[in-house]
Design a protein around this motif. Structure first.
Motif, PDB file in Angstrom:
ATOM      1  N   VAL A  34     -22.969  20.415 110.329  1.00  0.00           N
ATOM      2  CA  VAL A  34     -22.792  21.396 111.394  1.00  0.00           C
ATOM      3  C   VAL A  34     -23.787  22.544 111.276  1.00  0.00           C
ATOM      4  CG1 VAL A  34     -21.188  23.069 112.420  1.00  0.00           C
ATOM      5  CG2 VAL A  34     -20.350  20.839 111.679  1.00  0.00           C
ATOM      6  N   PHE A  35     -23.946  23.079 110.068  1.00  0.00           N
ATOM      7  CA  PHE A  35     -24.707  24.325 109.898  1.00  0.00           C
ATOM      8  C   PHE A  35     -26.058  24.145 109.222  1.00  0.00           C
ATOM      9  CE2 PHE A  35     -20.302  25.937 110.223  1.00  0.00           C
ATOM     10  CZ  PHE A  35     -20.485  26.865 111.234  1.00  0.00           C
ATOM     11  N   GLY A  36     -26.389  22.942 108.753  1.00  0.00           N
ATOM     12  CA  GLY A  36     -27.647  22.747 108.064  1.00  0.00           C
ATOM     13  C   GLY A  36     -27.537  23.042 106.582  1.00  0.00           C
ATOM     14  N   GLY A  37     -28.680  23.076 105.912  1.00  0.00           N
ATOM     15  CA  GLY A  37     -28.681  23.284 104.475  1.00  0.00           C
ATOM     16  C   GLY A  37     -28.453  21.979 103.740  1.00  0.00           C
ATOM     17  N   ALA A  38     -28.381  22.069 102.420  1.00  0.00           N
ATOM     18  CA  ALA A  38     -28.179  20.878 101.594  1.00  0.00           C
ATOM     19  C   ALA A  38     -26.733  20.419 101.658  1.00  0.00           C
ATOM     20  CB  ALA A  38     -28.565  21.178 100.146  1.00  0.00           C
ATOM     21  N   HIS A  39     -26.524  19.117 101.665  1.00  0.00           N
ATOM     22  CA  HIS A  39     -25.161  18.579 101.645  1.00  0.00           C
ATOM     23  C   HIS A  39     -24.541  18.800 100.272  1.00  0.00           C
ATOM     24  CE1 HIS A  39     -24.815  16.378 105.495  1.00  0.00           C
ATOM     25  NE2 HIS A  39     -26.132  16.369 105.425  1.00  0.00           N
ATOM     26  N   PRO A  40     -23.332  19.366 100.212  1.00  0.00           N
ATOM     27  CA  PRO A  40     -22.666  19.489  98.924  1.00  0.00           C
ATOM     28  C   PRO A  40     -22.448  18.107  98.294  1.00  0.00           C
ATOM     29  CG  PRO A  40     -21.566  20.823 100.585  1.00  0.00           C
ATOM     30  CD  PRO A  40     -22.549  19.953 101.309  1.00  0.00           C
ATOM     31  N   ARG A  41     -22.476  18.061  96.984  1.00  0.00           N
ATOM     32  CA  ARG A  41     -22.270  16.820  96.235  1.00  0.00           C
ATOM     33  C   ARG A  41     -20.800  16.752  95.801  1.00  0.00           C
ATOM     34  NH1 ARG A  41     -25.263  18.173  92.606  1.00  0.00           N
ATOM     35  NH2 ARG A  41     -23.791  18.506  90.905  1.00  0.00           N
ATOM     36  N   LEU A  42     -20.049  15.823  96.351  1.00  0.00           N
ATOM     37  CA  LEU A  42     -18.621  15.700  96.048  1.00  0.00           C
ATOM     38  C   LEU A  42     -18.478  15.028  94.685  1.00  0.00           C
ATOM     39  CD1 LEU A  42     -17.260  14.692  99.568  1.00  0.00           C
ATOM     40  CD2 LEU A  42     -17.802  16.961  98.639  1.00  0.00           C
ATOM     41  N   GLU A  43     -18.310  15.833  93.664  1.00  0.00           N
ATOM     42  CA  GLU A  43     -18.472  15.381  92.287  1.00  0.00           C
ATOM     43  C   GLU A  43     -17.196  14.818  91.668  1.00  0.00           C
ATOM     44  OE1 GLU A  43     -20.688  14.122  89.565  1.00  0.00           O
ATOM     45  OE2 GLU A  43     -21.672  15.493  90.969  1.00  0.00           O
ATOM     46  N   ILE A  44     -16.087  15.587  91.717  1.00  0.00           N
ATOM     47  CA  ILE A  44     -14.883  15.158  91.008  1.00  0.00           C
ATOM     48  C   ILE A  44     -13.637  15.679  91.716  1.00  0.00           C
ATOM     49  CG2 ILE A  44     -14.994  17.138  89.425  1.00  0.00           C
ATOM     50  CD1 ILE A  44     -13.869  15.220  87.240  1.00  0.00           C
ATOM     51  N   LEU A  45     -12.616  14.835  91.782  1.00  0.00           N
ATOM     52  CA  LEU A  45     -11.341  15.179  92.411  1.00  0.00           C
ATOM     53  C   LEU A  45     -10.234  15.063  91.372  1.00  0.00           C
ATOM     54  CD1 LEU A  45      -9.909  14.165  95.818  1.00  0.00           C
ATOM     55  CD2 LEU A  45      -8.634  13.529  93.778  1.00  0.00           C
ATOM     56  N   SER A  46      -9.298  16.013  91.408  1.00  0.00           N
ATOM     57  CA  SER A  46      -8.177  16.006  90.480  1.00  0.00           C
ATOM     58  C   SER A  46      -6.859  15.960  91.225  1.00  0.00           C
ATOM     59  CB  SER A  46      -8.214  17.260  89.595  1.00  0.00           C
ATOM     60  OG  SER A  46      -7.115  17.275  88.704  1.00  0.00           O
ATOM     61  N   ASP A  47      -5.992  15.067  90.776  1.00  0.00           N
ATOM     62  CA  ASP A  47      -4.622  14.975  91.288  1.00  0.00           C
ATOM     63  C   ASP A  47      -3.697  14.801  90.091  1.00  0.00           C
ATOM     64  OD1 ASP A  47      -2.668  15.040  93.190  1.00  0.00           O
ATOM     65  OD2 ASP A  47      -2.988  13.014  93.937  1.00  0.00           O
ATOM     66  N   VAL A  48      -2.384  14.786  90.331  1.00  0.00           N
ATOM     67  CA  VAL A  48      -1.435  14.831  89.217  1.00  0.00           C
ATOM     68  C   VAL A  48      -1.364  13.525  88.436  1.00  0.00           C
ATOM     69  CG1 VAL A  48      -0.028  16.678  90.175  1.00  0.00           C
ATOM     70  CG2 VAL A  48       0.453  14.307  90.822  1.00  0.00           C
ATOM     71  N   THR A  49      -1.750  12.397  89.037  1.00  0.00           N
ATOM     72  CA  THR A  49      -1.756  11.119  88.333  1.00  0.00           C
ATOM     73  C   THR A  49      -3.136  10.487  88.426  1.00  0.00           C
ATOM     74  OG1 THR A  49      -1.118   9.770  90.245  1.00  0.00           O
ATOM     75  CG2 THR A  49       0.674  10.761  88.946  1.00  0.00           C
ATOM     76  N   GLU A  50      -3.447   9.627  87.456  1.00  0.00           N
ATOM     77  CA  GLU A  50      -4.736   8.933  87.477  1.00  0.00           C
ATOM     78  C   GLU A  50      -4.854   8.034  88.700  1.00  0.00           C
ATOM     79  OE1 GLU A  50      -7.265   9.436  85.710  1.00  0.00           O
ATOM     80  OE2 GLU A  50      -6.587  10.416  83.872  1.00  0.00           O
ATOM     81  N   ASP A  51      -3.751   7.324  89.028  1.00  0.00           N
ATOM     82  CA  ASP A  51      -3.783   6.429  90.193  1.00  0.00           C
ATOM     83  C   ASP A  51      -4.023   7.215  91.475  1.00  0.00           C
ATOM     84  OD1 ASP A  51      -3.397   4.232  88.611  1.00  0.00           O
ATOM     85  OD2 ASP A  51      -1.255   4.018  89.065  1.00  0.00           O
ATOM     86  N   GLY A  52      -3.282   8.320  91.634  1.00  0.00           N
ATOM     87  CA  GLY A  52      -3.452   9.128  92.836  1.00  0.00           C
ATOM     88  C   GLY A  52      -4.833   9.743  92.923  1.00  0.00           C
ATOM     89  N   ALA A  53      -5.330  10.255  91.790  1.00  0.00           N
ATOM     90  CA  ALA A  53      -6.662  10.851  91.783  1.00  0.00           C
ATOM     91  C   ALA A  53      -7.719   9.826  92.154  1.00  0.00           C
ATOM     92  CB  ALA A  53      -6.947  11.454  90.416  1.00  0.00           C
ATOM     93  N   GLY A  54      -7.606   8.627  91.605  1.00  0.00           N
ATOM     94  CA  GLY A  54      -8.579   7.586  91.924  1.00  0.00           C
ATOM     95  C   GLY A  54      -8.529   7.175  93.376  1.00  0.00           C
ATOM     96  N   ARG A  55      -7.307   7.016  93.899  1.00  0.00           N
ATOM     97  CA  ARG A  55      -7.164   6.582  95.291  1.00  0.00           C
ATOM     98  C   ARG A  55      -7.734   7.624  96.249  1.00  0.00           C
ATOM     99  NH1 ARG A  55      -2.328   6.085  94.971  1.00  0.00           N
ATOM    100  NH2 ARG A  55      -1.444   7.864  96.101  1.00  0.00           N
ATOM    101  N   PHE A  56      -7.399   8.895  96.025  1.00  0.00           N
ATOM    102  CA  PHE A  56      -7.873   9.936  96.933  1.00  0.00           C
ATOM    103  C   PHE A  56      -9.356  10.228  96.743  1.00  0.00           C
ATOM    104  CE2 PHE A  56      -3.302  10.962  97.320  1.00  0.00           C
ATOM    105  CZ  PHE A  56      -3.216  11.008  98.706  1.00  0.00           C
ATOM    106  N   SER A  57      -9.868  10.059  95.529  1.00  0.00           N
ATOM    107  CA  SER A  57     -11.304  10.279  95.356  1.00  0.00           C
ATOM    108  C   SER A  57     -12.103   9.283  96.185  1.00  0.00           C
ATOM    109  CB  SER A  57     -11.687  10.178  93.879  1.00  0.00           C
ATOM    110  OG  SER A  57     -11.559   8.851  93.396  1.00  0.00           O
ATOM    111  N   ARG A  58     -11.612   8.053  96.261  1.00  0.00           N
ATOM    112  CA  ARG A  58     -12.290   7.054  97.099  1.00  0.00           C
ATOM    113  C   ARG A  58     -12.112   7.383  98.577  1.00  0.00           C
ATOM    114  NH1 ARG A  58     -10.042   4.017  92.888  1.00  0.00           N
ATOM    115  NH2 ARG A  58      -8.185   3.475  94.120  1.00  0.00           N
TER     116      ARG A  58
END
Length: 372
Positions: A34-58
């Motif tokens: 929308v505004f230009g500039g460099a695209h942020p790099r979506l590096e790491i996502l944290s959730d309360v469980t490993e399964d949930g974190a993995g699913r939502f990171s994808r």
């Protein structure tokens, strides 16, 4: 605004995957488009469980995931931490991120208690190289920005009175199960912390600092069902307040989470010596403005003439939305990181909001003066 956007990639960590977590993810994915500039790099996502974190990171497009938020805030590839976790985790997460050298985008309310908010503001001040921003996205709507510009330019004269309401009905059903949101330890304040703080953010942006407040609160549903039996509701369902601003203007304030039929009634009207402005978030794509000498109120639809509208859509009258406000908020954060002005609220300004809502909670009919 694109000229002040970062031209190098920033690594993003996101903590939380609920309603606001998804809003942050969409904002990070869309802000450069929308505004230009460099695209942020979506590096790491944290959730309360490993399964949930993995699913939502994808789902959200993050490269990696973790069930330990401490790993997200300390990751050397991360520059900015988005925090959308429950209220009770705001202080430890934000302080850890600041101490790790990260910029912080934190959803409101700032903290559970006023003492926590004060400590967070002190930590932010001690790490002045990091930018902080609180998630008051309703400040970013083109209609509200236009209203603020009108007040700044004295288009309706000198402001003399503000009347505001923020009502929803998500807790109106007395059979709604008890949850952590209804406790002081887990949720902090009730309607004031969840809804009323948004109204205060609008009020301060339009009217300036508050000098004095007197308020009453109410718990309309004293207990809620749970699998372990009925449990007591500890924080307020609604609050009413009268205010005096340092300018001498007066104000009234009301908020409720048990107002049947109200979905997002963030509504206010501002009276000036030469006119009146009216806004309602449920009709967020219009302002109603009266100026002395008019036959009545004039309806102003959102369009390219209003701030930030045209970068999303070139055609007037095409509706703006909730998530677009979040993209503007991400732009404002990135602009501040790149050395531009901080549109805020940062933690220092957020503390001012917290002082007001906590004064309302403590008032019980007694006037409380708010000094700087």
């Amino acid at each position: 605004m694109s000229s002040s956007m970062p031209q190098t990639e920033l690594g993003i960590a996101l903590i939380g995957t609920g309603f606001m977590g998804k809003c942050h993810a969409m904002a990070w994915r869309n802000v450069a488009a929308v505004f230009g500039g460099a695209h942020p790099r979506l590096e790491i996502l944290s959730d309360v469980t490993e399964d949930g974190a993995g699913r939502f990171s994808r789902q959200f497009g993050f490269a990696r995931s973790t069930a330990r938020w401490e790993e997200a805030v300390s990751d050397p590839k991360v520059d900015v931490v988005s925090i959308t976790a429950p209220n009770g985790m705001h202080r430890p997460m934000a302080e850890a991120a600041l101490k790790a050298g990260k910029h912080v985008w934190l959803e409101k309310p700032m903290a559970l208690t006023l003492e926590d908010a004060e400590a967070m503001a002190e930590t932010a001040a001690a790490h002045s190289g990091q930018v902080t921003m609180l998630g008051y996205n309703y400040l970013r709507s083109p209609a509200f920005q236009a209203a603020r510009n009108m007040v700044r330019d004295r288009a309706i004269g000198k402001p003399v009175a503000f009347r505001g309401v923020y009502d929803e009905d998500y807790s109106a059903d007395p059979l709604l199960p008890w949850s952590w949101r209804m406790t002081r330890e887990g949720g902090g304040l009730g309607a004031l912390g969840d809804l009323g703080c948004h109204l205060v953010s609008h009020m301060l942006a339009l009217m300036g600092p508050v000098a004095e407040v007197v308020a009453q609160t109410q718990i309309a549903v004293p207990s809620r069902p749970s699998p372990d039996g009925a449990k007591r509701v500890e924080n307020e369902d609604s609050a009413l307040a009268l205010l005096r601003f340092t300018s001498g203007a007066q104000g009234s304030f009301a908020t409720s989470r048990v107002a049947r039929g109200r979905k997002c009634r963030l509504q206010w009207e501002l009276h000036g010596t030469d006119g009146t402005i009216v806004f309602d978030q449920e009709n967020m794509n219009e302002l109603w403005v009266y100026r002395a000498g008019d036959d009545g109120f004039v309806r102003h639809l959102t369009g390219p003439a209003q701030p930030d509208f045209s970068v999303f859509c070139p055609a007037p009258g095409h509706n703006f939305g909730f998530n677009e406000q979040k993209v503007i908020e991400a732009r404002d954060l990135l602009t501040a990181i790149a050395g531009g002005p901080n549109a805020g609220p940062d933690f220092a300004h957020g503390l001012e909001i917290e002082r007001i809502i906590h004064a309302m909670a403590a008032s019980n009919g007694t006037a409380i003066r708010l000094g700087r």
